[in-house]
Structure formats: structure tokens, C-alpha cells
Design an enzyme around this catalytic site. Structure first.
Site, PDB file in Angstrom:
ATOM      1  N   ASP A  54      -3.747  -3.393 -19.638  1.00 40.81           N
ATOM      2  CA  ASP A  54      -4.111  -2.182 -18.916  1.00 40.81           C
ATOM      3  C   ASP A  54      -5.258  -2.551 -17.991  1.00 40.81           C
ATOM      4  O   ASP A  54      -6.389  -2.753 -18.437  1.00 40.81           O
ATOM      5  CB  ASP A  54      -4.541  -1.081 -19.901  1.00 40.81           C
ATOM      6  CG  ASP A  54      -4.987   0.194 -19.196  1.00 40.81           C
ATOM      7  OD1 ASP A  54      -5.024   0.219 -17.941  1.00 40.81           O
ATOM      8  OD2 ASP A  54      -5.322   1.162 -19.902  1.00 40.81           O
ATOM      9  N   ASN A  81      -0.534  -3.759  -7.198  1.00 42.31           N
ATOM     10  CA  ASN A  81       0.517  -2.760  -7.068  1.00 42.31           C
ATOM     11  C   ASN A  81       0.455  -1.693  -8.159  1.00 42.31           C
ATOM     12  O   ASN A  81       1.054  -0.628  -8.007  1.00 42.31           O
ATOM     13  CB  ASN A  81       1.889  -3.457  -7.109  1.00 42.31           C
ATOM     14  CG  ASN A  81       3.036  -2.486  -7.228  1.00 42.31           C
ATOM     15  OD1 ASN A  81       3.363  -1.776  -6.279  1.00 42.31           O
ATOM     16  ND2 ASN A  81       3.657  -2.438  -8.400  1.00 42.31           N
ATOM     17  N   TYR A 148      -3.624  12.422  -6.068  1.00 45.00           N
ATOM     18  CA  TYR A 148      -3.005  11.132  -5.814  1.00 45.00           C
ATOM     19  C   TYR A 148      -3.352  10.579  -4.432  1.00 45.00           C
ATOM     20  O   TYR A 148      -3.782   9.426  -4.296  1.00 45.00           O
ATOM     21  CB  TYR A 148      -1.487  11.237  -5.983  1.00 45.00           C
ATOM     22  CG  TYR A 148      -0.753   9.953  -5.659  1.00 45.00           C
ATOM     23  CD1 TYR A 148      -0.800   8.872  -6.534  1.00 45.00           C
ATOM     24  CD2 TYR A 148      -0.016   9.825  -4.473  1.00 45.00           C
ATOM     25  CE1 TYR A 148      -0.132   7.689  -6.236  1.00 45.00           C
ATOM     26  CE2 TYR A 148       0.652   8.649  -4.174  1.00 45.00           C
ATOM     27  CZ  TYR A 148       0.589   7.583  -5.056  1.00 45.00           C
ATOM     28  OH  TYR A 148       1.238   6.415  -4.753  1.00 45.00           O
ATOM     29  N   GLY A 149      -3.175  11.380  -3.385  1.00 43.53           N
ATOM     30  CA  GLY A 149      -3.482  10.933  -2.028  1.00 43.53           C
ATOM     31  C   GLY A 149      -4.928  10.487  -1.870  1.00 43.53           C
ATOM     32  O   GLY A 149      -5.194   9.406  -1.331  1.00 43.53           O
ATOM     33  N   LYS A 152      -5.464   7.013  -3.443  1.00 47.42           N
ATOM     34  CA  LYS A 152      -4.929   5.922  -2.640  1.00 47.42           C
ATOM     35  C   LYS A 152      -5.800   5.695  -1.402  1.00 47.42           C
ATOM     36  O   LYS A 152      -6.040   4.554  -0.984  1.00 47.42           O
ATOM     37  CB  LYS A 152      -3.479   6.208  -2.235  1.00 47.42           C
ATOM     38  CG  LYS A 152      -2.480   6.030  -3.370  1.00 47.42           C
ATOM     39  CD  LYS A 152      -2.484   4.596  -3.898  1.00 47.42           C
ATOM     40  CE  LYS A 152      -1.343   4.347  -4.863  1.00 47.42           C
ATOM     41  NZ  LYS A 152      -1.376   2.969  -5.427  1.00 47.42           N
ATOM     42  N   ILE A 181      10.350   5.507  -1.124  1.00 48.29           N
ATOM     43  CA  ILE A 181      11.020   4.265  -1.502  1.00 48.29           C
ATOM     44  C   ILE A 181      12.009   4.577  -2.620  1.00 48.29           C
ATOM     45  O   ILE A 181      11.614   5.058  -3.692  1.00 48.29           O
ATOM     46  CB  ILE A 181      10.014   3.203  -1.987  1.00 48.29           C
ATOM     47  CG1 ILE A 181       8.938   2.929  -0.919  1.00 48.29           C
ATOM     48  CG2 ILE A 181      10.742   1.919  -2.371  1.00 48.29           C
ATOM     49  CD1 ILE A 181       9.464   2.297   0.355  1.00 48.29           C
TER      50      ILE A 181
END
Length: 244
Positions: A54, A81, A148-149, A152, A181
């Protein structure tokens, strides 16, 4: 020359495709992730080494660093990733406590899992090493609400600062920002047909991306041909960032 390539979140989707692309070129690939069974299967399929961990846990990161140093000495390519959106499938936040849990969860999943291994491996990076982060189109246009945005997006200034710090060693630091994706756990089952069609319609290419689209871009960023490309966020979304 055979390079040592470390790919986090390498058990499925984009990470697995990235690992397979490097392995196909003769590189020595190490895939890291939390789910040992998934990771072992992926490593066997791509011809790499599985290292369960982790990467949001400092103790696990220290163990990973020690094992990589012991087994390989240096790291030539690091692909950060690992990530995900902990809010998918979660009930809407109800009050500050739930909001804190969700935002902290995505900070752990998307920021710490990239920053902790990168910082831990700083002195193991070989001259002319390549570091690539996987961001998201959500860093530019949001993710429809939630954390989330923003998480990132937090990686982008880190890419710029790291590129400046490591540039004198010949190390490049970049990120890729995928859009929709197909064939990934991130989107798998989370989109209805209407929403998917709307996202595809926003692209200039008229299709969703594939893990291989991202993998090829990451591989190029780690190639000698990209040696003067650093501190960049490369969007791999078919032009969707320009649409709505």
C-alpha cells in the site's frame, strides 16, 4: 540496456498495460499494488515481478524502497499510476465528518500513493531516470463534484517542482492526463450507456481511449526521444478537455 521500471497500480487497466509495454521492449518490470493475487497474475502475464504494498502507507513504502535497493540497486523509470476514486459507489456526504472521510480517502489514494514512493526513491533514481504520473482529465474540468479532480490536480504543481529539482541530474518528470478509458476498473460498470455516449461525443476522435493509448504515451515519455520533455502534463483524451 535493460532498465528497471517500477509501475504502481500495475495489476489491472492502465497500469498493467504500461507494465506490458515496457516488458515487451525488454525492460525489467516491477508492478506494485495492494491486491497480491491480482498483482501476481498480472506480473506473470507481462513477465514482471510483483511487489504487493500500500503506497499510501509510509511503512510499506520504506519496505518497497529497501527491497528495490537490495534487488536492483537503482530505478530507471517510475510510473505513478496507483489511484482511484473512493467516492464511487459511496453514499453522498452527509455533514463534515463524511466529507472529511471522502476527501481524506482520495488524498490517500491519489496523492500519497504517488508522492511517498517518489520521495522515498529519490536517491535510487539512476542518471537520466524518467518519472511519469498518471493524472486525469478531471484535474482540468472537475469530476462532477467531490474530491477526485482536486486530488489529481494536486499532482501537477508537484510535477513542475520535481522536474526543476531533478533536472540537473538528467531526470525528467511528466504526467499524462487520460479521459474516458475503456477496459479499466475505474470506469467498469460505473457509466450507463447514455453517459458513456456523452463522454465519447466530447472527443474529437469519436471514441473512448484504451489502456494501450496511455501506455504508449507513457513509454514515449520514458524514451530517449523525450529526453528534453519535462514538467509537462500530456492529455490523452481525444481532445475531450475542449468539450462539455
Amino acid at each position: 540496456m535493460t532498465r528497471t521500471v517500477v509501475v504502481s497500480g500495475g495489476g489491472t487497466g492502465i497500469g498493467k498495460a504500461v507494465a506490458a509495454r515496457f516488458a515487451s521492449g525488454g525492460d525489467r518490470v516491477v508492478v506494485i499494488g495492494r491486491r497480491s493475487g491480482v498483482l501476481e497474475r498480472a506480473a506473470e502475464e507481462v513477465g514482471g515481478t510483483a511487489l504487493p504494498a500500500d503506497l499510501g502507507d509510509p511503512a510499506d513504502v520504506e519496505r518497497v524502497r529497501a527491497e528495490l535497493a537490495d534487488r536492483f540497486g537503482t530505478v530507471d523509470v517510475l510510473v505513478n499510476n496507483a489511484g482511484g476514486n473512493v467516492e464511487i459507489g459511496d453514499a453522498a456526504a452527509d455533514g463534515p465528518k463524511d466529507t472529511a472521510r471522502r476527501w481524506t480517502g482520495n488524498f490517500h489514494a491519489n496523492v500519497l500513493t504517488s508522492v511517498l514512493p517518489t520521495e522515498a526513491l529519490r536517491e535510487l533514481f539512476a542518471p537520466s531516470a524518467r518519472i511519469v504520473f498518471v493524472s486525469s482529465i478531471a484535474a482540468y474540468r472537475g469530476s462532477g463534484g467531490g474530491s477526485y479532480g482536486p486530488m489529481k490536480a494536486a499532482l501537477h504543481p508537484y510535477v513542475y517542482d520535481l522536474a526543476a529539482a531533478l533536472g540537473p541530474r538528467g531526470i525528467t518528470v511528466n504526467a499524462v492526463a487520460p479521459g474516458l478509458i475503456d477496459d479499466t476498473e475505474f470506469f467498469g460498470g460505473a457509466l450507463d450507456g447514455e453517459r458513456r455516449a456523452a463522454l465519447v461525443a466530447q472527443t474529437s476522435t469519436g471514441r473512448a481511449g484504451t489502456p494501450d493509448d496511455v501506455a504508449e504515451t507513457v513509454h514515449w515519455l520514458a524514451s530517449p526521444g523525450a529526453r528534453h520533455v519535462t514538467a509537462q502534463i500530456v492529455q490523452v483524451n481525444g481532445g475531450a478537455e475542449n468539450g462539455r
